[in-house]
Every structure is written in C-alpha cells, then in structure tokens.
Scaffold this active site. Structure first.
Site, short mmCIF file in Angstrom:
data_model
loop_
_atom_site.label_atom_id
_atom_site.label_comp_id
_atom_site.label_asym_id
_atom_site.label_seq_id
_atom_site.Cartn_x
_atom_site.Cartn_y
_atom_site.Cartn_z
N HIS A 10 5.96 -0.32 -2.51
CA HIS A 10 5.66 0.52 -3.67
C HIS A 10 5.79 2.01 -3.37
CE1 HIS A 10 3.06 -3.08 -5.11
NE2 HIS A 10 4.32 -3.21 -5.48
N LEU A 27 -10.99 -8.19 7.71
CA LEU A 27 -9.68 -8.11 8.34
C LEU A 27 -9.68 -7.45 9.71
CD1 LEU A 27 -7.82 -7.41 5.08
CD2 LEU A 27 -6.95 -9.00 6.77
N CYS A 43 15.03 22.67 -9.56
CA CYS A 43 15.60 22.63 -10.91
C CYS A 43 14.58 22.81 -12.02
CB CYS A 43 16.36 21.32 -11.11
SG CYS A 43 15.27 19.87 -11.33
N ASN A 91 0.82 -1.21 0.00
CA ASN A 91 0.00 0.00 0.00
C ASN A 91 0.85 1.26 0.00
OD1 ASN A 91 -2.14 -1.77 0.18
ND2 ASN A 91 -2.38 -1.53 2.39
N VAL A 92 0.31 2.32 -0.59
CA VAL A 92 1.02 3.59 -0.65
C VAL A 92 0.34 4.66 0.21
CG1 VAL A 92 1.99 3.14 -2.93
CG2 VAL A 92 -0.24 4.28 -2.75
N ASP A 93 -0.63 4.22 1.04
CA ASP A 93 -1.45 5.17 1.80
C ASP A 93 -0.84 5.62 3.12
OD1 ASP A 93 -1.95 2.95 3.55
OD2 ASP A 93 -3.67 2.36 2.33
#
Length: 292
Positions: free
Chosen positions: A131, A274, A193, A114-116
């Site tokens: 990830h 879960l 940049c 998960n990226v949360d």
C-alpha cells in the site's frame, strides 16, 4: 505442548500453530505477509480489535481526496499531526525477528500492508510495501516524488503556531482533530508544478499498481509457505494472496490476535502476541530445533 507454548502460554491450538510455524520456517522459502497488528507493539494502533471490527472513523478515500480542497485540507491537517507518531515509532521485536529470519535465509520475502516503514527501518529494505509508504509524497500532476520530511518542514512553516494537543492516531497516520483546527490549516502545493500533493500510499477506493500486485503473486508462487502476521485480512488486497496460496496447495499459517477472513484456509493459526511469538520462533529456528 513444546517449548513455545510453555514459554508463551496459549491454547493447544496455539501450540500446534507454533510448531507448524517453526517447522515451515526451518524448511526455508517462507513469504511473510504482515499487517497493522505487527506494528501495535511499536505504539501504532491498528484499525481493528480482536473482533475484526473497525475501531474508529473511516479513513480518507481516494475519491474524497481528489474531489475537493476541503477534503485535502482535512487530510493534511490530520496527517500533519499523526505523522509525528509514525515518524517516532521504532521497529519492535516482531519486525526484528522477521529481519533475522530473512537474513538467515528462512524468510525469502516480505510483503507488508503497512505504510509505516517499520520493516524498512528494521533492515528489510526489500519488503514490498503493498500500500506504499507514508515517508514518500507524490504530485498527482507532474508525478514528482519527494520526502515526507521535506513536506513536513513546509507545512510547519505555512502553519506556524498550529497546535493540536493530544490526538488519537490511526495506523495510516490520520489523527482525529476538531473541525476548527482543520478549517484554518494551509496545504502545500507541489514545488515543481503547483499541483496536488498526495502521500505515496494507496487510499481506500484506489487500486494497488498492477506491477506491484504481480510481483507479490510471483513471490507467493515461489514460496514454500505463506505466513500472515498481524492482519485480519479484512480487505481483499491481502486476502487474495492467502487465497492464491491455498488454491496452489501452499501451506498458510496465520499469527493474529483475533479472527481473520483467512482462518478457514490456514493449516494452523496462533492467537498470541506477535513480538514474543516471533522472537521465540526465530530462536528455535536458529537453534535448529523445529520440533522443540
């Protein structure tokens, strides 16, 4: 059936899986591999339903993102809206139970697809974010990192009056927007940049950094068991660790509502919600009653 099955319902196979899960956690040294299904109770939808098929449109690929300004405009417009859902989300009972088990020494490590950032928010600061994380941004030119909050303020200033209304949001923070809104969106460059900014996440078509993958293999090699939470294991980035554990003879238990690609490699599986499962399992492990 044992206490978990009576409390949570489920099939005889679920009861066997719950008992196996409690037994393995009581033995300590368990590595957790979590997926999007763990975060659904926090209000973040997953990509796949119980059949394992994709629910909505495909996510942005790395090749699309780096291939042109129009794709980046589409990504950041949609993500600017979806980020609100991710940023507001709070850890649920499942995340908290995993952290309790980690603190008590029963879970030795957490790997998340998960990226949360919800494991981190629950206190599991050492979770390996396979990830990456949406809370970070990186410049593809100078590699300078910055916070998503900082970028969000800049995008807000560049796009004053931008209103998306109600939008469906995917677990990577991608919101579904009409093209008319996307076309007028202004993208912020790197402040150092002037380069292209990208969320510090692994897009589809991009490779997970080798040191991160190696670290995960090391954690799985040192584990007494591998427990999969809320992942259909559809993508190889997570499935490879299940296969690796199975080849080494390390027990695998899968807790997921719906079939997974790793089911034939698991010692047992549980198909129940879960949050309730992990709360009950954590209670039993703390109480020292693995046989329930």
């Amino acid at each position: 059936m044992g206490v978990p099955a009576r409390t949570l319902g489920g099939t005889a196979a679920d009861a066997v899986g719950l008992e196996a899960l409690v037994r393995l956690l009581a033995g300590r040294g368990v590595v957790v591999l979590s997926g999007a299904g763990l975060s659904t109770e926090s209000g973040i939808p997953d990509y796949r339903g119980e059949t394992g098929s994709r629910r909505r449109g495909s996510p942005m690929t790395y090749q699309e993102f780096t291939g042109g300004e129009a794709a980046r405009r589409r990504y950041w417009a949609r993500s600017h809206v979806g980020w609100r859902t991710i940023a507001r989300a709070e850890p649920n009972a499942g995340h908290r139970a995993v952290e309790q088990l980690r603190r008590s020494g029963h879970v030795s490590a957490v790997i998340t697809q998960n990226v949360d950032g919800l494991h981190r928010a629950a206190g599991t600061r050492t979770a390996v974010e396979l990830h990456g994380g949406l809370h970070r941004v990186v410049c593809l030119g100078c590699r300078r990192g910055s916070s998503r909050e900082e970028l969000d303020r800049r995008l807000e200033a560049l796009n004053a009056g931008f209103r998306a209304g109600s939008a469906r949001v995917n677990p990577d923070g991608d919101a579904e927007l009409p093209q008319a809104l996307v076309d007028g969106f202004r993208v912020a460059p790197c402040t150092a940049c002037g380069g292209v900014l990208k969320p510090d996440v692994v897009f589809f078509g991009e490779t997970v950094p080798k040191p991160r993958v190696q670290r995960c293999y090391e954690l799985v090699d040192a584990a007494q068991a591998l427990v999969v939470l809320g992942s259909s294991l559809t993508v190889m980035s997570g499935l490879r660790f299940v296969r690796h554990a199975a080849r080494a003879g390390t027990p695998v238990v899968i807790v997921n509502q719906g079939a997974t690609r790793g089911d034939d490699l698991a010692e047992a599986r549980v198909g129940l919600p879960l949050g309730a499962v992990l709360t009950e399992v954590a209670r039993q492990v703390r109480a020292g009653s693995p046989s329930a």
